[in-house]
Design a protein around this motif. Structure first.
Motif, PDB file in Angstrom:
ATOM      1  N   THR A 135     -24.347  51.895  88.257  1.00 58.87           N
ATOM      2  CA  THR A 135     -25.296  52.961  88.002  1.00 58.87           C
ATOM      3  C   THR A 135     -26.186  52.579  86.826  1.00 58.87           C
ATOM      4  OG1 THR A 135     -23.643  54.063  86.606  1.00 58.87           O
ATOM      5  CG2 THR A 135     -23.800  54.779  88.894  1.00 58.87           C
ATOM      6  N   SER A 136     -27.222  53.367  86.610  1.00 57.82           N
ATOM      7  CA  SER A 136     -28.147  53.104  85.510  1.00 57.82           C
ATOM      8  C   SER A 136     -27.423  53.200  84.173  1.00 57.82           C
ATOM      9  CB  SER A 136     -29.293  54.117  85.549  1.00 57.82           C
ATOM     10  OG  SER A 136     -30.015  54.120  84.329  1.00 57.82           O
ATOM     11  N   ALA A 172     -33.454  47.838  96.304  1.00 62.82           N
ATOM     12  CA  ALA A 172     -34.761  47.836  95.631  1.00 62.82           C
ATOM     13  C   ALA A 172     -35.499  46.548  95.936  1.00 62.82           C
ATOM     14  CB  ALA A 172     -34.582  48.009  94.130  1.00 62.82           C
ATOM     15  N   GLN A 223     -30.294  57.583 101.353  1.00 61.72           N
ATOM     16  CA  GLN A 223     -29.074  56.965 101.863  1.00 61.72           C
ATOM     17  C   GLN A 223     -29.052  57.103 103.385  1.00 61.72           C
ATOM     18  OE1 GLN A 223     -25.881  59.140 100.060  1.00 61.72           O
ATOM     19  NE2 GLN A 223     -26.357  58.462  97.968  1.00 61.72           N
ATOM     20  N   ARG A 245     -27.170  52.293 100.938  1.00 66.17           N
ATOM     21  CA  ARG A 245     -28.262  52.585  99.997  1.00 66.17           C
ATOM     22  C   ARG A 245     -29.330  51.524 100.128  1.00 66.17           C
ATOM     23  NH1 ARG A 245     -23.561  54.381  97.962  1.00 66.17           N
ATOM     24  NH2 ARG A 245     -23.555  56.449  96.963  1.00 66.17           N
ATOM     25  N   GLY A 284     -28.911  61.711 100.552  1.00 68.98           N
ATOM     26  CA  GLY A 284     -29.407  61.324  99.246  1.00 68.98           C
ATOM     27  C   GLY A 284     -30.626  62.138  98.853  1.00 68.98           C
ATOM     28  N   TRP A 324     -30.680  47.882 103.801  1.00 69.14           N
ATOM     29  CA  TRP A 324     -29.729  48.921 103.405  1.00 69.14           C
ATOM     30  C   TRP A 324     -28.339  48.289 103.329  1.00 69.14           C
ATOM     31  CZ3 TRP A 324     -31.489  54.134 103.019  1.00 69.14           C
ATOM     32  CH2 TRP A 324     -32.803  54.326 103.436  1.00 69.14           C
ATOM     33  N   GLU A 378     -36.111  59.903  96.243  1.00 67.44           N
ATOM     34  CA  GLU A 378     -36.191  58.753  95.340  1.00 67.44           C
ATOM     35  C   GLU A 378     -35.079  57.751  95.612  1.00 67.44           C
ATOM     36  OE1 GLU A 378     -36.128  61.910  94.356  1.00 67.44           O
ATOM     37  OE2 GLU A 378     -38.261  62.168  93.904  1.00 67.44           O
ATOM     38  N   HIS A 379     -33.912  58.245  96.007  1.00 71.34           N
ATOM     39  CA  HIS A 379     -32.749  57.382  96.268  1.00 71.34           C
ATOM     40  C   HIS A 379     -32.138  57.758  97.623  1.00 71.34           C
ATOM     41  CE1 HIS A 379     -32.962  55.928  92.149  1.00 71.34           C
ATOM     42  NE2 HIS A 379     -33.056  57.174  91.749  1.00 71.34           N
TER      43      HIS A 379
END
Length: 308
Positions: free
Chosen positions: A128-129, A307, A287, A304, A281, A200, A284-285
């Motif tokens: 995760t971020s 990017a 799924q 997911r 999801g 994905w 922006e994100h």
């Protein structure tokens, strides 16, 4: 009372006395948060996982929650107090002893720095971020550290802090239930066809969808109706699936919201694999997911978008 009272060292035989009752505060915080997450529309709604018989399922879920959540929250609170609140208090105490600025005013900066230290391995493991993880860890420590600072300044005992926490929890628990039930239901994102184009991945599956409608899949799960029976890889085509609108009619997902939108694969080598993937999801994100096994309690496979 003076701010300097917080720098008083903890009593002998009470190593956690420098953060009175902080573990209990953290436990109550985790309990309320878990209850809110439990009753509010969340990922279970997003992936369509539920119980076949609502009444029986709800009773079982409530019973299980009442048995499991309190001890888990107490354990989580103790760990949080030992690894986070107490170190914050001890470090701010140590700095306060050697600085002109009182120890309570060091608690905030130390909390932020320690949260940043813990966030690095957590973000690495959970993928995760780092900034988001840092923020969540720091936020989870604000209330326990704040109560500990106040209790030290006012010379409150751990027992008294625990009684305060119990009283607050009695109010917060029903409030969390009410707030959770009032949350609006989950709605999947509205995606254009072009939004599905890309790679994905997740759970050992890699699905590449190109703009010309060609699909390349590796590791698609094969569902035998009970569990995953194997994996399949191949190359074929994909189509943008229509969704179901709020009034139950079917419409293209680019113009109407609802469940069931996503992609449908056509791969000759993988006729028995999971070929219909729904969207979940956020915009922006996004799924893609598929449910393996029992529709009322199977396993979810989630992909997911990688990017670019």
């Amino acid at each position: 009372m003076s701010d300097h009272m917080v720098v008083t060292p903890p009593g002998r035989g009470s190593w956690s006395g420098i953060a009175p009752g902080a573990g209990t505060v953290a436990a109550a915080q985790f309990l309320v948060a878990a209850l809110f997450w439990w009753v509010s529309p969340g990922q279970s709604d997003a992936y369509g996982v539920g119980y076949g018989t609502f009444a029986i399922g709800l009773i079982l879920e409530v019973a299980l929650g009442c048995i499991v959540l309190p001890p888990l929250s107490l354990a989580a609170g103790w760990v949080h107090g030992a690894l986070f609140t107490t170190p914050v208090m001890m470090l701010s105490h140590a700095v306060g002893v050697h600085a002109r600025i009182p120890a309570p005013r060091w608690a905030g900066p130390v909390l932020v720095l320690l949260a940043g230290l813990y966030a690095a391995p957590v973000a690495l493991v959970t993928r995760t971020s780092y900034v988001t993880t840092w923020g969540w860890i720091a936020a989870a420590g604000v209330l326990p550290v704040g109560v500990a600072v106040y209790a030290r300044m006012r010379q409150r005992t751990k027992l008294r802090v625990r009684l305060w926490t119990l009283a607050a929890t009695v109010i917060a628990v029903p409030a969390a239930f009410a707030a959770g039930f009032l949350m609006p239901p989950y709605q999947p994102p509205v995606l254009e066809r072009a939004d599905y184009v890309g790679v994905w991945t997740g759970g050992g599956v890699e699905l590449e969808l190109d703009a010309q409608g060609v699909a390349t899949a590796e590791g698609l799960p094969v569902d035998n109706g009970f569990d995953e029976a194997g994996r399949c890889s191949g190359r074929g085509t994909w189509e943008h699936a229509a969704g179901t609108t709020a009034d139950g009619t079917t419409a293209d997902r680019t113009t109407a919201g609802g469940y069931g939108a996503g992609v449908v694969l056509s791969i000759e080598e993988c006729e028995k694999a999971s070929l219909s993937w729904d969207v979940a999801g956020t915009a922006e994100h996004p799924q893609l997911f598929v449910l393996i096994g029992d529709p009322d309690g199977g396993d979810v496979r989630v992909l997911r978008k990688r990017a670019r």
